[in-house]
Write an enzyme that holds these catalytic residues in place. Structure first.
Site, PDB file in Angstrom:
ATOM      1  N   GLU A   1       0.835  -1.213   0.000  1.00  0.00           N
ATOM      2  CA  GLU A   1       0.000   0.000   0.000  1.00  0.00           C
ATOM      3  C   GLU A   1       0.865   1.256   0.000  1.00  0.00           C
ATOM      4  O   GLU A   1       0.764   2.108   0.891  1.00  0.00           O
ATOM      5  CB  GLU A   1      -0.961  -0.015   1.187  1.00  0.00           C
ATOM      6  CG  GLU A   1      -1.967  -1.145   1.088  1.00  0.00           C
ATOM      7  CD  GLU A   1      -3.091  -1.076   2.116  1.00  0.00           C
ATOM      8  OE1 GLU A   1      -2.905  -0.404   3.140  1.00  0.00           O
ATOM      9  OE2 GLU A   1      -4.148  -1.672   1.882  1.00  0.00           O
TER      10      GLU A   1
ATOM     11  N   GLU B   1      -5.373  -8.475  -1.219  1.00  0.00           N
ATOM     12  CA  GLU B   1      -6.061  -8.287   0.065  1.00  0.00           C
ATOM     13  C   GLU B   1      -7.510  -7.962  -0.203  1.00  0.00           C
ATOM     14  O   GLU B   1      -7.806  -7.113  -1.046  1.00  0.00           O
ATOM     15  CB  GLU B   1      -5.473  -7.115   0.872  1.00  0.00           C
ATOM     16  CG  GLU B   1      -4.174  -7.399   1.552  1.00  0.00           C
ATOM     17  CD  GLU B   1      -3.732  -6.262   2.466  1.00  0.00           C
ATOM     18  OE1 GLU B   1      -4.586  -5.608   3.088  1.00  0.00           O
ATOM     19  OE2 GLU B   1      -2.517  -6.034   2.536  1.00  0.00           O
TER      20      GLU B   1
HETATM   21  C1  BG6 Z   1      -4.362  -3.105   4.715  1.00  0.00           C
HETATM   22  C2  BG6 Z   1      -3.024  -3.553   5.197  1.00  0.00           C
HETATM   23  O1  BG6 Z   1      -4.405  -1.727   4.813  1.00  0.00           O
HETATM   24  O2  BG6 Z   1      -5.488  -3.418   5.430  1.00  0.00           O
HETATM   25  C3  BG6 Z   1      -3.060  -4.680   6.199  1.00  0.00           C
HETATM   26  O3  BG6 Z   1      -2.164  -3.873   4.145  1.00  0.00           O
HETATM   27  C4  BG6 Z   1      -4.216  -4.471   7.141  1.00  0.00           C
HETATM   28  O4  BG6 Z   1      -1.817  -4.739   6.839  1.00  0.00           O
HETATM   29  C5  BG6 Z   1      -5.512  -4.478   6.351  1.00  0.00           C
HETATM   30  O5  BG6 Z   1      -4.261  -5.398   8.177  1.00  0.00           O
HETATM   31  C6  BG6 Z   1      -6.760  -4.327   7.168  1.00  0.00           C
HETATM   32  O6  BG6 Z   1      -6.667  -3.245   8.051  1.00  0.00           O
HETATM   33  P1  BG6 Z   1      -6.907  -3.460   9.603  1.00  0.00           P
HETATM   34  O7  BG6 Z   1      -6.614  -2.157  10.236  1.00  0.00           O
HETATM   35  O8  BG6 Z   1      -8.321  -3.878   9.737  1.00  0.00           O
HETATM   36  O9  BG6 Z   1      -5.954  -4.512  10.010  1.00  0.00           O
END
Ligand code: BG6
Length: 471
Positions: free
Chosen positions: A173, A362
């Site tokens: 990101e 993701e």
């Molecule tokens: C993304 C990141 O922004 O979102 C992850 O690459 C992160 O590292 C994921 O865990 C979800 O965000 P959060 O704050 O719910 O863990």
């Protein structure tokens, strides 16, 4: 439905070293920027001494328990696992000449374990962490020298794992640096835009140098960038809102434009001039940027809206990306708006823009899970969320978008990045641990475990078009 997914589509999950491994000082590891933010990337810096406790120090103890976890991923049918290497396991302070052998050996063990089950590793070089030593002694990415340190680290791991890892990502990101400067570029949170963009420039050069090194060292490797897919819609059809949306989407697409096209896009000239930002870009930098990525990877959780209405903007200020809520969409327990169709729109936009393969690295639902009296976890909400998003991924593929694979975020419960919570769970596998760090760390299969197993086994044919969590 019949499977619209290609035969060799990579199915799996994604984790990050600092959110699963724990063992934060084991085998010579140094402190990272993640280690000094025990309350997460929006929780501030807590200067640490060895032995202080934070939930990430143990996380889910993946460092010691990974054979059990990989076995569970294999049982679900994973053909791919995205993880990151903790830079501080390899170069604890960041500026050493020689790597830490114990750290290198750990990832050998991890990749060997994945190979046993034919799980393809997809490895991020830097996922929301860098050596804290580089921040304290060298000023993080604000210092051009960090490019040299990063390149040394990248070349070291490419050499070491050249026969084990063929898919790589540079910075997780990369566009988040604007919102989380310490996590992104190792700068204080109150840094000026001038300082942040200069640091970002250094990171973009480093990313390109890693691409070049990867192609030189590993035959048959593919290396991608990684964007937070922060697609924004105009809140209204007012031309002012549409124009503002175009501008705000460019603020994150800018990163992809440089990494995929190999130079700064024309619109950034005015962007920088309007803000009095002047970036030092050398001729050598311009040449380095020409090494462009093989594919575009991105995370996708939600979309947001943009408006020029000051009152609405004032109300919305304070959420991560300062987006205005979309009145047509529901939200998760954490207020993230759920928009399955948005992933199809985003994929089409990215593919139209770049004509390079995409990799969804993701996507997932952070939610509270409540085990039943018998210990089972019936996470139908997660199944609905993932199902609906994957149906839209299938639609995008039918639209003609070339997609290499899909790794859902957090296939096993892990520590959340924003606030280092444990109660925000993403997994198909439940981990017995709470926000205070209590629990046995025992792993349990949730209902979604069997659902995802069925999806993978059928190469997506088991997805249900009619099911709907939202949108
Ligand atoms: C993304 C990141 O922004 O979102 C992850 O690459 C992160 O590292 C994921 O865990 C979800 O965000 P959060 O704050 O719910 O863990």
């Amino acid at each position: 439905m019949n499977s619209p997914f290609p035969e060799n589509f990579l199915w799996g999950g994604a984790v990050a070293a600092n959110q699963v491994e724990g063992a934060y000082l084991t085998d010579g590891k140094g402190l990272s920027t993640s280690d000094v933010q025990p309350k997460g990337i929006f929780g501030g810096v807590v200067p640490r001494k060895n032995g202080d406790s934070g939930i990430k120090d143990v996380a889910i103890d993946f460092y010691h328990r990974f054979p059990e976890d990989i076995k569970l991923f294999a049982e679900m049918g994973f053909t791919c696992l995205r993880t990151s290497i903790a830079w501080t396991r390899i170069f604890p302070e960041g500026d050493e000449q020689e790597p830490n052998e114990a750290g290198l050996a750990f990832y050998d063990r991890l990749f060997d374990e994945m190979a046993k089950y034919n799980i393809t590793p997809l490895v991020t070089l830097s996922h929301y962490e860098m050596p804290y030593g580089l921040v304290c002694k060298h000023g993080g990415w604000g210092n051009r020298e960090t490019i040299v340190f990063f390149e040394r680290y990248a070349r070291t791991v490419f050499q070491r794992y050249q026969h084990k890892v063929k898919y790589w990502l540079t910075f997780n990101e990369i566009n988040m640096s604007l919102h989380a400067p310490l996590t992104g570029v190792g700068l204080p949170e109150n840094s000026t835009k001038q300082a942040i963009y200069q640091a970002i420039h250094h990171q973009l050069v480093a990313s390109a140098k890693a691409v070049k090194a990867c192609h030189e060292i590993i035959s048959g490797a593919k290396i991608g960038n990684m964007l937070l897919g922060g697609l924004l819609y105009p809140l209204s059809s007012k031309p002012e809102d549409v124009m503002e949306t175009l501008q705000q989407n460019r603020e994150w697409l800018f990163f992809g434009d440089v990494q995929v096209r190999g130079s700064y896009p024309a619109y950034m000239k005015r962007f920088f001039a309007d803000r009095g930002i002047d970036i030092n870009i050398t001729a050598e930098d311009r040449a380095a940027l020409k090494s462009t990525v093989d594919f575009i990877s991105f995370s996708y959780y939600m979309t947001g809206c943009v408006t020029t209405d000051e009152e609405l903007n004032r109300k919305a200020r304070g959420n991560i990306l300062s987006m205005v809520p979309n009145p047509h969409l529901p939200s998760s327990d954490w207020g993230w708006q759920i928009d399955p169709k948005g992933i199809r729109i985003l994929m089409n936009e990215l593919y139209d823009r770049y004509q390079k393969p995409l990799f969804i690295v993701e996507n997932g639902l952070g939610a509270y899970d409540k085990p039943e009296a018998d210990g089972s976890i019936n996470d139908d909400y997660r199944i609905a969320y993932l199902n609906d998003h994957l149906v839209q991924v299938a639609e995008a593929i039918a639209d003609g978008v070339d997609v290499l694979g899909y790794t859902s975020w957090g296939p096993i419960d892990l520590v959340s990045a924003s606030k280092a919570e444990f109660s925000k769970r993403y997994g198909f596998i439940y981990v017995d641990r709470d926000d205070e760090g209590n629990g046995t760390l025992e792993r349990r299969r949730k209902k979604s475990f069997y659902w995802y197993q069925g999806v993978i086994r059928s190469n997506g044919a088991a997805l249900k078009k009619a099911e709907s969590s939202a949108g």
